[in-house]
Design an enzyme around this catalytic site. Structure first.
Site, PDB file in Angstrom:
ATOM      1  N   SER A 168       5.592 -47.743   0.353  1.00 61.86           N
ATOM      2  CA  SER A 168       5.070 -48.964  -0.252  1.00 61.86           C
ATOM      3  C   SER A 168       3.775 -48.611  -0.973  1.00 61.86           C
ATOM      4  O   SER A 168       2.971 -47.821  -0.470  1.00 61.86           O
ATOM      5  CB  SER A 168       4.811 -50.006   0.840  1.00 61.86           C
ATOM      6  OG  SER A 168       4.437 -51.226   0.245  1.00 61.86           O
ATOM      7  N   GLU A 169       3.554 -49.175  -2.153  1.00 65.67           N
ATOM      8  CA  GLU A 169       2.475 -48.703  -3.033  1.00 65.67           C
ATOM      9  C   GLU A 169       1.079 -48.842  -2.420  1.00 65.67           C
ATOM     10  O   GLU A 169       0.145 -48.169  -2.845  1.00 65.67           O
ATOM     11  CB  GLU A 169       2.542 -49.432  -4.377  1.00 65.67           C
ATOM     12  CG  GLU A 169       2.194 -50.913  -4.269  1.00 65.67           C
ATOM     13  CD  GLU A 169       2.605 -51.702  -5.508  1.00 65.67           C
ATOM     14  OE1 GLU A 169       3.527 -51.266  -6.208  1.00 65.67           O
ATOM     15  OE2 GLU A 169       1.988 -52.745  -5.757  1.00 65.67           O
ATOM     16  N   ASN A 170       0.931 -49.716  -1.421  1.00 65.90           N
ATOM     17  CA  ASN A 170      -0.389 -49.848  -0.794  1.00 65.90           C
ATOM     18  C   ASN A 170      -0.672 -48.716   0.195  1.00 65.90           C
ATOM     19  O   ASN A 170      -1.688 -48.738   0.876  1.00 65.90           O
ATOM     20  CB  ASN A 170      -0.546 -51.219  -0.131  1.00 65.90           C
ATOM     21  CG  ASN A 170       0.449 -51.454   0.981  1.00 65.90           C
ATOM     22  OD1 ASN A 170       1.569 -50.962   0.943  1.00 65.90           O
ATOM     23  ND2 ASN A 170       0.061 -52.222   1.988  1.00 65.90           N
TER      24      ASN A 170
ATOM     25  N   GLN B 170      -1.623 -50.391 -11.598  1.00 70.69           N
ATOM     26  CA  GLN B 170      -2.379 -50.268 -10.350  1.00 70.69           C
ATOM     27  C   GLN B 170      -2.798 -48.821 -10.029  1.00 70.69           C
ATOM     28  O   GLN B 170      -3.902 -48.589  -9.517  1.00 70.69           O
ATOM     29  CB  GLN B 170      -1.548 -50.833  -9.200  1.00 70.69           C
ATOM     30  CG  GLN B 170      -2.350 -51.075  -7.963  1.00 70.69           C
ATOM     31  CD  GLN B 170      -1.509 -51.643  -6.833  1.00 70.69           C
ATOM     32  OE1 GLN B 170      -1.823 -51.445  -5.681  1.00 70.69           O
ATOM     33  NE2 GLN B 170      -0.447 -52.349  -7.140  1.00 70.69           N
TER      34      GLN B 170
ATOM     35  N   SER C  79      -1.761 -42.886  -2.574  1.00 68.44           N
ATOM     36  CA  SER C  79      -0.413 -43.430  -2.709  1.00 68.44           C
ATOM     37  C   SER C  79       0.095 -43.306  -4.151  1.00 68.44           C
ATOM     38  O   SER C  79       1.238 -42.922  -4.398  1.00 68.44           O
ATOM     39  CB  SER C  79      -0.403 -44.899  -2.277  1.00 68.44           C
ATOM     40  OG  SER C  79       0.850 -45.480  -2.535  1.00 68.44           O
TER      41      SER C  79
END
Lengths: 225, 224
Positions: free
Chosen positions: B47-49, A106, B89
């Protein structure tokens, strides 16, 4: 002529988008999916689209409607697994060999898009080294760190979701709505910001999270998601 | 011998989360760690978002569809929280600004190789998400997983059989029956659950285990 990037409808915001376009679509975990614009894109009934979208299967995103309608030739994403026992629309087409998949870590997905918008054609990253996802990619060692060469992603159209846009295309996001939106907006020829509301008066400069430089069209859709 | 429950494994991992650190929790058991942080430890969960400072899960009254974590859970924010976009992020993750990530896993090898992204499920697409970025970028990678598969197969291996997520990255593993560090020499057992002998632990593990004489006892409170 005074700049005004607000357009009246989602359909109008897609003017000039043709078959074979590469479309970047924001959204993560239910936040920031430009679902009204995705439906408008589906209604345009194009063929051979490449989608650059973090998840090919998230149930809250209407991306799967484009896929189900057979409009998509290739998906570049980090998540391509449906949650249910039955295969998702994407997985069915993928198993039948009818849709191409490029699966990325990602962060590499996000950085390839950021690089695309920042004029960096490629970069080395340690992420993915030694894994199946780096198969066939150029590698190089810097000091004691093995890295993989990743190339930039750019597109014809970015669909992002924000909260408010002004006439200049400046955008504010709510909470975790931004996710991939700011990077995607920089990497596409045409960026459409789907927002809750648009306004004629400029947003205060220090509150702007995405500069209007990167936004070509803004569509107000209210609270609809 | 009573193996630890999922909540107890999370509790044990939480005891090692240091005050003042930035921590990323994977989905599944790791996300439970935030429920068991010892009193007085001020920690930012990333958190990765892009959420830095994830608070407790939202109550139905607090729920906001625009405020979610990496597992699509609707969350609240803690005081001092910030939100950045995904590219920023992951720059934070890749750039070594996350002190610890605690992840789930399918397998760990004795050199620290991690396999946690592709179970090779028939008829399912791949899902990597942020696993590779976290495993490479965080300053320390810790894993929570059951010691064996449901079929009783070992997960602590000489070499991973499933596709790897990252090489030589895992530092500590919390299982339902042991706490194990990955050292230059291989797996070193730090704690074994009460009532399990070193030989019994070895019998449930493929890779060689170094078990010091003064190995600790793995205990957790009854968490219901």
């Amino acid at each position: 002529m005074a700049i005004d990037k607000r357009v009246a409808s989602a359909a109008e915001a897609l003017d000039g988008i043709e078959d074979g376009a590469t479309v970047l679509i924001s959204g993560f975990g239910g936040a920031g999916f430009p679902n009204i614009m995705i439906r408008a894109l589906r209604d345009r009934d194009l063929k051979g689209l490449t989608l650059v979208v973090n998840s090919a299967t998230h149930p809250f995103s209407y991306t799967h409607e484009l896929i189900e309608a057979g409009q998509v030739q290739k998906v570049i994403c980090s998540a391509a697994r449906g949650r249910g026992k039955e295969p998702s629309p994407f997985e069915k087409l993928w198993m039948d060999g009818k849709i191409e998949l490029e699966c990325l870590p990602q962060g590499t997905f996000a950085e390839r898009i950021r690089a695309g918008g920042a004029g960096i054609p490629a970069f080395y990253t340690p992420v993915g080294f030694g894994t199946d996802l780096a198969a066939g990619k150029e590698v190089r060692r810097f000091g004691d760190v093995d890295c993989v060469l990743e190339t930039a992603i750019t597109g014809d159209l970015a669909l992002i979701r924000g909260d408010v846009a002004d006439r200049y295309g400046n955008v504010i996001f709510r909470h975790a709505q931004a996710n991939f939106g700011p990077a995607m907006a920089t990497a596409a020829r045409i960026t459409v910001a789907e927002v809750r509301e648009t306004q004629a008066e400029p947003i205060a400069p220090e509150r702007v999270q995405l500069s209007g430089v990167y936004v070509n069209r803004a569509v107000a859709v209210g609270d609809a998601r | 011998m009573k193996p630890l429950t999922r909540n107890q494994m999370a509790w044990r991992a939480a005891q090692d989360v240091e005050d003042g650190t930035v921590v990323n929790l994977g989905i599944g058991i790791p996300v439970l760690v935030s429920d068991y942080l010892p009193e007085g430890r001020d920690v930012f969960f990333q958190s990765e978002n892009g959420v830095i400072g994830v608070g407790p899960a939202a109550t139905p009254e607090q729920e906001d569809p625009d405020l979610v974590d990496a597992g699509s859970r609707r969350i609240t924010l803690r005081p001092g929280a910030t939100i950045v976009d995904s590219a920023a992020s992951f720059a934070m993750i890749r750039g070594g600004h996350i002190d610890v990530t605690i992840l789930g896993a399918f397998e760990v090898a004795s050199n620290g190789d991690l396999a946690n992204w592709d179970m090779r499920i028939p008829n399912k697409g791949p899902l990597v998400g942020g696993a590779m970025d976290l495993a490479v970028g965080a300053k320390a990678v810790r894993v929570i997983m059951e010691h064996n598969t449901r079929k009783g197969e070992p997960r602590l291996l000489d070499a991973c059989r499933l596709p790897v997520t990252a090489l030589e990255c895992v530092k500590r593993i919390y299982t339902d029956i042991a706490v194990i560090d990955v050292e230059a020499t291989g797996f070193v057992v730090r704690e074994i659950v009460e009532g399990l002998s070193p030989d019994e632990l070895r019998a449930r593990t493929e890779a060689e285990l170094s078990i010091p004489q003064d190995v600790g006892v793995l205990r957790a409170p009854d968490l219901g």
